[in-house]
Design a protein around this motif. Structure first.
Motif, mmCIF file in Angstrom:
data_model
loop_
_atom_site.group_PDB
_atom_site.id
_atom_site.type_symbol
_atom_site.label_atom_id
_atom_site.label_comp_id
_atom_site.label_asym_id
_atom_site.label_seq_id
_atom_site.Cartn_x
_atom_site.Cartn_y
_atom_site.Cartn_z
ATOM 1 N N SER A 135 0.828 -1.220 0.000
ATOM 2 C CA SER A 135 0.000 0.000 0.000
ATOM 3 C C SER A 135 0.861 1.269 0.000
ATOM 4 O O SER A 135 1.948 1.308 0.595
ATOM 5 N N LYS A 136 0.364 2.298 -0.648
ATOM 6 C CA LYS A 136 1.067 3.584 -0.668
ATOM 7 C C LYS A 136 0.930 4.300 0.667
ATOM 8 O O LYS A 136 1.869 4.934 1.141
ATOM 9 N N ASP A 137 -0.244 4.230 1.264
ATOM 10 C CA ASP A 137 -0.469 4.848 2.578
ATOM 11 C C ASP A 137 -0.363 3.767 3.644
ATOM 12 O O ASP A 137 -1.352 3.150 4.036
ATOM 13 N N LYS A 138 0.845 3.523 4.121
ATOM 14 C CA LYS A 138 1.098 2.384 4.996
ATOM 15 C C LYS A 138 0.463 2.540 6.372
ATOM 16 O O LYS A 138 0.047 1.553 6.979
ATOM 17 N N ILE A 139 0.383 3.771 6.877
ATOM 18 C CA ILE A 139 -0.205 3.969 8.214
ATOM 19 C C ILE A 139 -1.661 3.530 8.221
ATOM 20 O O ILE A 139 -2.104 2.755 9.090
ATOM 21 N N ILE A 140 -2.439 4.010 7.247
ATOM 22 C CA ILE A 140 -3.855 3.647 7.166
ATOM 23 C C ILE A 140 -3.999 2.142 6.924
ATOM 24 O O ILE A 140 -4.858 1.477 7.519
ATOM 25 N N ALA A 141 -3.135 1.599 6.062
ATOM 26 C CA ALA A 141 -3.214 0.174 5.734
ATOM 27 C C ALA A 141 -2.962 -0.696 6.966
ATOM 28 O O ALA A 141 -3.693 -1.664 7.211
ATOM 29 N N TRP A 142 -1.943 -0.353 7.756
ATOM 30 C CA TRP A 142 -1.637 -1.161 8.933
ATOM 31 C C TRP A 142 -2.661 -0.983 10.039
ATOM 32 O O TRP A 142 -2.950 -1.944 10.782
ATOM 33 N N VAL A 143 -3.236 0.207 10.149
ATOM 34 C CA VAL A 143 -4.309 0.412 11.129
ATOM 35 C C VAL A 143 -5.529 -0.428 10.751
ATOM 36 O O VAL A 143 -6.146 -1.087 11.603
ATOM 37 N N ALA A 144 -5.870 -0.424 9.451
ATOM 38 C CA ALA A 144 -6.998 -1.228 8.985
ATOM 39 C C ALA A 144 -6.727 -2.713 9.190
ATOM 40 O O ALA A 144 -7.617 -3.474 9.602
ATOM 41 N N TRP A 145 -5.477 -3.134 8.924
ATOM 42 C CA TRP A 145 -5.131 -4.539 9.119
ATOM 43 C C TRP A 145 -5.225 -4.929 10.591
ATOM 44 O O TRP A 145 -5.738 -6.012 10.924
ATOM 45 N N SER A 146 -4.752 -4.070 11.484
ATOM 46 C CA SER A 146 -4.806 -4.362 12.928
ATOM 47 C C SER A 146 -6.250 -4.490 13.403
ATOM 48 O O SER A 146 -6.576 -5.363 14.213
ATOM 49 N N ALA A 147 -7.114 -3.607 12.878
ATOM 50 C CA ALA A 147 -8.532 -3.660 13.249
ATOM 51 C C ALA A 147 -9.162 -4.961 12.761
ATOM 52 O O ALA A 147 -9.930 -5.609 13.485
ATOM 53 N N PHE A 148 -8.803 -5.367 11.548
ATOM 54 C CA PHE A 148 -9.345 -6.616 11.013
ATOM 55 C C PHE A 148 -8.830 -7.819 11.798
ATOM 56 O O PHE A 148 -9.580 -8.767 12.063
ATOM 57 N N LEU A 149 -7.550 -7.774 12.202
ATOM 58 C CA LEU A 149 -6.970 -8.878 12.956
ATOM 59 C C LEU A 149 -7.703 -9.094 14.281
ATOM 60 O O LEU A 149 -7.926 -10.233 14.695
ATOM 61 N N ALA A 150 -8.077 -8.003 14.933
ATOM 62 C CA ALA A 150 -8.737 -8.095 16.241
ATOM 63 C C ALA A 150 -10.245 -8.277 16.134
ATOM 64 O O ALA A 150 -10.924 -8.395 17.158
ATOM 65 N N LEU A 151 -10.768 -8.327 14.911
ATOM 66 C CA LEU A 151 -12.220 -8.386 14.707
ATOM 67 C C LEU A 151 -12.892 -9.561 15.415
ATOM 68 O O LEU A 151 -13.948 -9.381 16.043
ATOM 69 N N PRO A 152 -12.344 -10.791 15.375
ATOM 70 C CA PRO A 152 -13.018 -11.904 16.058
ATOM 71 C C PRO A 152 -13.161 -11.703 17.568
ATOM 72 O O PRO A 152 -14.177 -12.065 18.151
ATOM 73 N N VAL A 153 -12.127 -11.145 18.200
ATOM 74 C CA VAL A 153 -12.188 -10.922 19.647
ATOM 75 C C VAL A 153 -13.266 -9.894 19.980
ATOM 76 O O VAL A 153 -14.048 -10.059 20.927
ATOM 77 N N VAL A 154 -13.320 -8.823 19.195
ATOM 78 C CA VAL A 154 -14.345 -7.793 19.400
ATOM 79 C C VAL A 154 -15.733 -8.385 19.161
ATOM 80 O O VAL A 154 -16.680 -8.136 19.923
ATOM 81 N N ALA A 155 -15.863 -9.166 18.089
ATOM 82 C CA ALA A 155 -17.154 -9.775 17.770
ATOM 83 C C ALA A 155 -17.609 -10.720 18.875
ATOM 84 O O ALA A 155 -18.798 -10.763 19.212
ATOM 85 N N PHE A 156 -16.657 -11.459 19.484
ATOM 86 C CA PHE A 156 -17.041 -12.361 20.573
ATOM 87 C C PHE A 156 -17.502 -11.570 21.791
ATOM 88 O O PHE A 156 -18.452 -11.972 22.473
ATOM 89 N N ALA A 157 -16.840 -10.447 22.056
ATOM 90 C CA ALA A 157 -17.233 -9.620 23.206
ATOM 91 C C ALA A 157 -18.663 -9.104 23.060
ATOM 92 O O ALA A 157 -19.387 -8.957 24.060
ATOM 93 N N PHE A 158 -19.071 -8.847 21.816
ATOM 94 C CA PHE A 158 -20.433 -8.337 21.561
ATOM 95 C C PHE A 158 -21.283 -9.395 20.854
ATOM 96 O O PHE A 158 -22.169 -9.060 20.060
ATOM 97 N N ARG A 159 -21.019 -10.656 21.154
ATOM 98 C CA ARG A 159 -21.665 -11.742 20.423
ATOM 99 C C ARG A 159 -23.178 -11.771 20.588
ATOM 100 O O ARG A 159 -23.903 -12.037 19.619
ATOM 101 N N ARG A 160 -23.670 -11.491 21.789
ATOM 102 C CA ARG A 160 -25.110 -11.605 22.008
ATOM 103 C C ARG A 160 -25.906 -10.583 21.201
ATOM 104 O O ARG A 160 -26.852 -10.964 20.492
ATOM 105 N N PRO A 161 -25.576 -9.284 21.268
ATOM 106 C CA PRO A 161 -26.319 -8.348 20.416
ATOM 107 C C PRO A 161 -26.101 -8.595 18.925
ATOM 108 O O PRO A 161 -27.023 -8.402 18.125
#
Length: 303
Positions: A135-161
């Protein structure tokens, strides 16, 4: 199904002999050397123990003190999953878990569904590394990647709703899928985090080993080897999967490597095609090795 698998694998072997010749294909291993090949095989086989540990931790009460039996079950399931087409080998997992550990079919199927979703997420996260690097904009790309990486943990925390929202939005025919996902989730956040972490580590090791092997066999640059490893593994978790992965796995490697910078020149593509076949053979041999290790462990008595 067995006859279909044998016919397709035999046809594939004859095609390779006609197009390149097996001495040419296997000659790549001679160029690489015995030590790297054995090292790659050992590392790939070690990932099967990690997969078994994930399931062992997933069903702690039922599998307690029976890791070797569980390893045997996971290896038989893995081999059937590789050799049978269209993911039909997946059906062996809940059946084997019920036979050996008394786990109901519905619970085994639900847990397998959740684990496969984690597997797909881990592979997509690994693919995101390549896109973030390019990616040309590496900061945004790595922030987006980090958010995607943590997505399952976040989804489990809010699994019921989230599950409640999904049950309201999805059509009636899809309600069963929501119920299966809920049934298959680990008992608490700590168990889910462990399953998620073990999934990430397992696929990271496997992809890196395959990328290293492809690079040793002449697939350049390293990003292309990484893309090839991801492409092959993504082809193995998708529903369209040929018996033994013949054709589909090497095609996935080739597509992934070209997408991340492999040369499209004739000589480079020929090297890539041969390397993709050898990487596929490496996966099959590691699966057979894991199964061979597990079989002497024997079967426990049926519950």
């Amino acid at each position: 199904m067995t006859l279909l698998t044998v016919v397709i694998v035999a046809a594939y072997a004859l095609f390779i002999q006609w197009f390149w010749g097996w001495p040419v294909i296997l000659g790549q291993w001679a160029d690489v050397g015995a030590i790297p090949v054995v090292g790659a095989l050992v590392l790939l086989t070690s990932t099967y123990f990690l997969r078994t540990w994930r399931i062992y931790d997933y069903f702690p009460r039922e599998t307690s003190g029976r890791f070797t039996v569980l390893f045997r079950v996971t290896q038989i399931h893995n081999l059937l999953n590789i050799m049978l087409p269209f993911r039909t080998g997946e059906t062996s997992f809940p059946v084997l878990m019920r036979t050996e550990f008394g786990i109901p079919l519905a619970r085994g199927t639900s847990a397998l569904l959740v684990m496969r979703m984690l597997d797909l997420h881990a592979l997509l996260a690994a693919a995101g590394i390549g896109f973030a690097i390019a990616s040309k904009d590496k900061i945004i790309a790595w922030v987006a990647w980090s958010a995607f990486l943590a997505l399952p943990v976040v989804a489990f925390a809010f699994r019921r709703p989230l599950l409640l929202l999904a049950s309201k939005l999805l059509p009636a025919k899809a309600q069963k899928l929501v119920i299966e996902i809920e049934r298959g989730l680990p008992i608490d956040a700590a168990a889910f985090t462990r399953a998620w972490a073990m999934t990430i580590i397992n696929w990271l090791v496997k992809v890196l080993v395959l990328a290293w092997a492809l690079n040793l066999m002449g697939v350049f640059p390293m990003a292309a080897s990484f893309g090839g490893a991801l492409g092959g593994e993504l082809s193995s978790v998708l529903p369209v999967h040929a018996p033994g992965g013949v054709g589909t796995y090497p095609a996935g490697i080739t597509a992934g490597a070209v997408a991340l910078g492999a040369s499209s020149e004739k000589a480079a593509l020929a090297t890539l095609a041969q390397a993709s076949i050898n990487a596929h053979l490496l996966i099959i041999v590691s699966a057979l090795t894991g199964t061979a290790i597990s079989l002497p462990l024997g079967r426990s008595r049926k519950l």
